[in-house]
Design a protein around this motif. Structure first.
Motif, PDB file in Angstrom:
ATOM      1  N   SER A  21     -60.346  83.533  40.112  1.00  0.00           N
ATOM      2  CA  SER A  21     -60.302  82.299  40.901  1.00  0.00           C
ATOM      3  C   SER A  21     -58.897  82.081  41.446  1.00  0.00           C
ATOM      4  N   LYS A  46     -71.579  71.808  37.383  1.00  0.00           N
ATOM      5  CA  LYS A  46     -71.136  72.359  38.665  1.00  0.00           C
ATOM      6  C   LYS A  46     -69.945  71.567  39.205  1.00  0.00           C
ATOM      7  N   GLY A  47     -70.039  70.258  39.167  1.00  0.00           N
ATOM      8  CA  GLY A  47     -68.952  69.422  39.672  1.00  0.00           C
ATOM      9  C   GLY A  47     -67.665  69.604  38.897  1.00  0.00           C
ATOM     10  N   CYS A  51     -66.807  72.241  37.152  1.00  0.00           N
ATOM     11  CA  CYS A  51     -66.305  73.589  37.426  1.00  0.00           C
ATOM     12  C   CYS A  51     -65.627  73.655  38.792  1.00  0.00           C
ATOM     13  N   GLY A  52     -66.188  72.956  39.765  1.00  0.00           N
ATOM     14  CA  GLY A  52     -65.575  72.922  41.083  1.00  0.00           C
ATOM     15  C   GLY A  52     -64.184  72.320  41.032  1.00  0.00           C
ATOM     16  N   ASN A  53     -64.045  71.230  40.322  1.00  0.00           N
ATOM     17  CA  ASN A  53     -62.742  70.569  40.202  1.00  0.00           C
ATOM     18  C   ASN A  53     -61.711  71.431  39.484  1.00  0.00           C
ATOM     19  N   GLU A  63     -64.742  79.147  39.664  1.00  0.00           N
ATOM     20  CA  GLU A  63     -65.594  79.451  40.799  1.00  0.00           C
ATOM     21  C   GLU A  63     -66.899  80.165  40.436  1.00  0.00           C
ATOM     22  N   TYR A  98     -69.094  77.766  38.661  1.00  0.00           N
ATOM     23  CA  TYR A  98     -69.571  76.810  39.669  1.00  0.00           C
ATOM     24  C   TYR A  98     -70.782  77.395  40.408  1.00  0.00           C
ATOM     25  N   SER A 124     -73.875  77.591  38.214  1.00  0.00           N
ATOM     26  CA  SER A 124     -74.437  76.250  38.021  1.00  0.00           C
ATOM     27  C   SER A 124     -75.218  75.819  39.257  1.00  0.00           C
ATOM     28  N   ALA A 125     -74.659  76.095  40.420  1.00  0.00           N
ATOM     29  CA  ALA A 125     -75.335  75.763  41.678  1.00  0.00           C
ATOM     30  C   ALA A 125     -76.655  76.522  41.789  1.00  0.00           C
TER      31      ALA A 125
END
Length: 115
Positions: free
Chosen positions: A12, A64-65, A67-69, A73, A76, A79-80
């Motif tokens: 990442s 997901k949220g 992990c995004g923050n 990646e 994320y 999760s998506a």
């Protein structure tokens, strides 16, 4: 382990994450360590055991949220994928994707534990 090494290992962009946290590496580390206490991964596993796909969607979406923050990646993306499968009515596919997510989650949490 420092954040630069951590983000290199997981593939990442650590510089983007560091910028998101105003250049404060200690803050990044603090939030990564808080990630270890987050219950969404376990709630997702429990939802699968109960075949409660709405609960799985909620847990995976929240994960997901987070992990995004934190710039996690790959986690994320996985999760998506789980969220998308549940929303498409493909519960069994979501469960398979959660297995992939679990592998990545264990890898990431082990690395965070070394920080």
């Amino acid at each position: 382990m420092d954040t630069k090494t951590f983000y290199e290992i997981i593939g990442s962009d650590g510089d983007k994450v560091l910028a998101r946290f105003m250049g404060k590496e200690a803050m990044v580390v603090r939030f990564l360590k808080k990630f270890l206490d987050d219950r969404n991964f376990e709630e997702g596993k429990q939802a699968i055991e109960e075949k409660d796909y709405k609960k799985l969607e909620t847990a995976a979406h929240t994960l997901k949220g987070i992990c995004g923050n934190l710039g996690l990646e790959r986690l994320y993306g996985l999760s998506a994928d789980v969220v998308a499968e549940v929303r498409a009515g493909k519960g069994e596919e979501a469960e398979k994707k959660y297995g992939e997510l679990e592998e990545e989650y264990k890898k990431i949490t082990a690395l965070i534990s070394q920080m």
